[in-house]
Write a protein that holds these residues in place. Sequence first.
Motif, short mmCIF file in Angstrom:
data_model
loop_
_atom_site.label_atom_id
_atom_site.label_comp_id
_atom_site.label_asym_id
_atom_site.label_seq_id
_atom_site.Cartn_x
_atom_site.Cartn_y
_atom_site.Cartn_z
N GLY A 275 -12.01 0.03 -1.93
CA GLY A 275 -12.89 0.72 -2.86
C GLY A 275 -12.75 2.23 -2.80
O GLY A 275 -12.56 2.90 -3.81
N SER A 276 -12.81 2.76 -1.62
CA SER A 276 -12.75 4.22 -1.48
C SER A 276 -11.36 4.71 -1.06
O SER A 276 -10.99 5.83 -1.36
CB SER A 276 -13.77 4.69 -0.44
OG SER A 276 -13.36 4.28 0.86
N GLY A 277 -10.62 3.90 -0.35
CA GLY A 277 -9.31 4.28 0.13
C GLY A 277 -9.34 5.06 1.44
O GLY A 277 -8.30 5.29 2.05
N ARG A 278 -10.51 5.45 1.87
CA ARG A 278 -10.61 6.28 3.07
C ARG A 278 -10.15 5.57 4.34
O ARG A 278 -9.51 6.18 5.18
CB ARG A 278 -12.04 6.77 3.25
CG ARG A 278 -12.44 7.84 2.25
CD ARG A 278 -13.80 8.39 2.59
NE ARG A 278 -14.82 7.36 2.43
CZ ARG A 278 -15.72 7.34 1.45
NH1 ARG A 278 -15.74 8.29 0.56
NH2 ARG A 278 -16.61 6.39 1.37
N LEU A 279 -10.47 4.29 4.46
CA LEU A 279 -10.14 3.58 5.70
C LEU A 279 -8.73 2.98 5.70
O LEU A 279 -8.26 2.50 6.73
CB LEU A 279 -11.17 2.48 5.97
CG LEU A 279 -12.61 2.97 6.18
CD1 LEU A 279 -13.55 1.80 6.34
CD2 LEU A 279 -12.68 3.90 7.39
N THR A 280 -8.07 3.01 4.55
CA THR A 280 -6.75 2.40 4.45
C THR A 280 -5.67 3.39 3.99
O THR A 280 -4.53 2.99 3.78
CB THR A 280 -6.78 1.22 3.46
OG1 THR A 280 -7.23 1.71 2.19
CG2 THR A 280 -7.68 0.10 3.95
N ASN A 281 -6.06 4.64 3.84
CA ASN A 281 -5.13 5.67 3.38
C ASN A 281 -4.48 5.29 2.04
O ASN A 281 -3.27 5.46 1.84
CB ASN A 281 -4.06 5.95 4.43
CG ASN A 281 -3.36 7.27 4.19
OD1 ASN A 281 -3.97 8.20 3.64
ND2 ASN A 281 -2.11 7.37 4.58
N SER A 282 -5.29 4.73 1.15
CA SER A 282 -4.81 4.36 -0.18
C SER A 282 -5.68 5.04 -1.22
O SER A 282 -6.68 5.66 -0.90
CB SER A 282 -4.84 2.84 -0.35
OG SER A 282 -6.16 2.36 -0.25
N HIS A 283 -5.29 4.91 -2.47
CA HIS A 283 -6.11 5.45 -3.56
C HIS A 283 -7.30 4.53 -3.79
O HIS A 283 -7.19 3.32 -3.62
CB HIS A 283 -5.30 5.58 -4.84
CG HIS A 283 -4.22 6.61 -4.75
ND1 HIS A 283 -4.48 7.96 -4.76
CD2 HIS A 283 -2.88 6.48 -4.62
CE1 HIS A 283 -3.35 8.62 -4.65
NE2 HIS A 283 -2.36 7.75 -4.56
N SER A 284 -8.41 5.09 -4.18
CA SER A 284 -9.59 4.26 -4.41
C SER A 284 -9.33 3.27 -5.54
O SER A 284 -8.65 3.57 -6.51
CB SER A 284 -10.80 5.14 -4.74
OG SER A 284 -10.57 5.88 -5.91
N MET A 285 -9.85 2.08 -5.35
CA MET A 285 -9.74 0.98 -6.30
C MET A 285 -8.30 0.64 -6.67
O MET A 285 -7.99 0.23 -7.78
CB MET A 285 -10.55 1.28 -7.56
CG MET A 285 -12.04 1.28 -7.33
SD MET A 285 -12.66 -0.28 -6.63
CE MET A 285 -12.30 -1.43 -7.93
N HIS A 286 -7.39 0.81 -5.72
CA HIS A 286 -5.99 0.46 -5.90
C HIS A 286 -5.53 -0.38 -4.71
O HIS A 286 -6.16 -0.35 -3.65
CB HIS A 286 -5.11 1.71 -6.00
CG HIS A 286 -5.16 2.35 -7.34
ND1 HIS A 286 -6.24 3.10 -7.76
CD2 HIS A 286 -4.28 2.35 -8.36
CE1 HIS A 286 -6.01 3.53 -8.98
NE2 HIS A 286 -4.83 3.09 -9.37
N PRO A 287 -4.41 -1.09 -4.86
CA PRO A 287 -3.91 -1.86 -3.73
C PRO A 287 -3.56 -0.97 -2.54
O PRO A 287 -3.08 0.14 -2.72
CB PRO A 287 -2.66 -2.54 -4.29
CG PRO A 287 -2.84 -2.52 -5.76
CD PRO A 287 -3.62 -1.29 -6.07
N THR A 288 -3.80 -1.50 -1.37
CA THR A 288 -3.38 -0.83 -0.14
C THR A 288 -1.88 -1.07 0.04
O THR A 288 -1.27 -1.86 -0.71
CB THR A 288 -4.12 -1.41 1.08
OG1 THR A 288 -3.76 -2.80 1.19
CG2 THR A 288 -5.63 -1.29 0.93
#
Length: 111
Positions: free
Chosen positions: A53-66
């Motif tokens: 959702g936010s991408g903060r914990l997975t280093n990804s863009h919010s609401m995008h695939p990790t």
Amino acid sequence: MSLTDRAWIVDLTDRLNVLMSDAASRHGTKFILPANADQHTACADPAQRWVDGSGRLTNSHSMHPTALGQKVMADAVVGDICASVGSEAAENPRSKKRALPVTQCDGRARF
């Protein structure tokens, strides 16, 4: 992220998947969703999320695939293509489509 926000993200993801599946059907193509996708939502442990959702914990863009989500999806698509090409060649020996060599069609995407 609150439980309400997580529930909203999971619901939104489910609705997007339905919309994409319907669009694929309307255009005569296949919608591919990896097995167990419902266990890898924004509510999963960050290391197991396929979308965040936010991408903060997975280093990804919010609401995008990790990164893991992208790999799992790529593997699912490659696996489906390999299965399709192999079965079409087996069903119709005169087909111009030929099964890919096993080294290229092991169901894993390579970048």
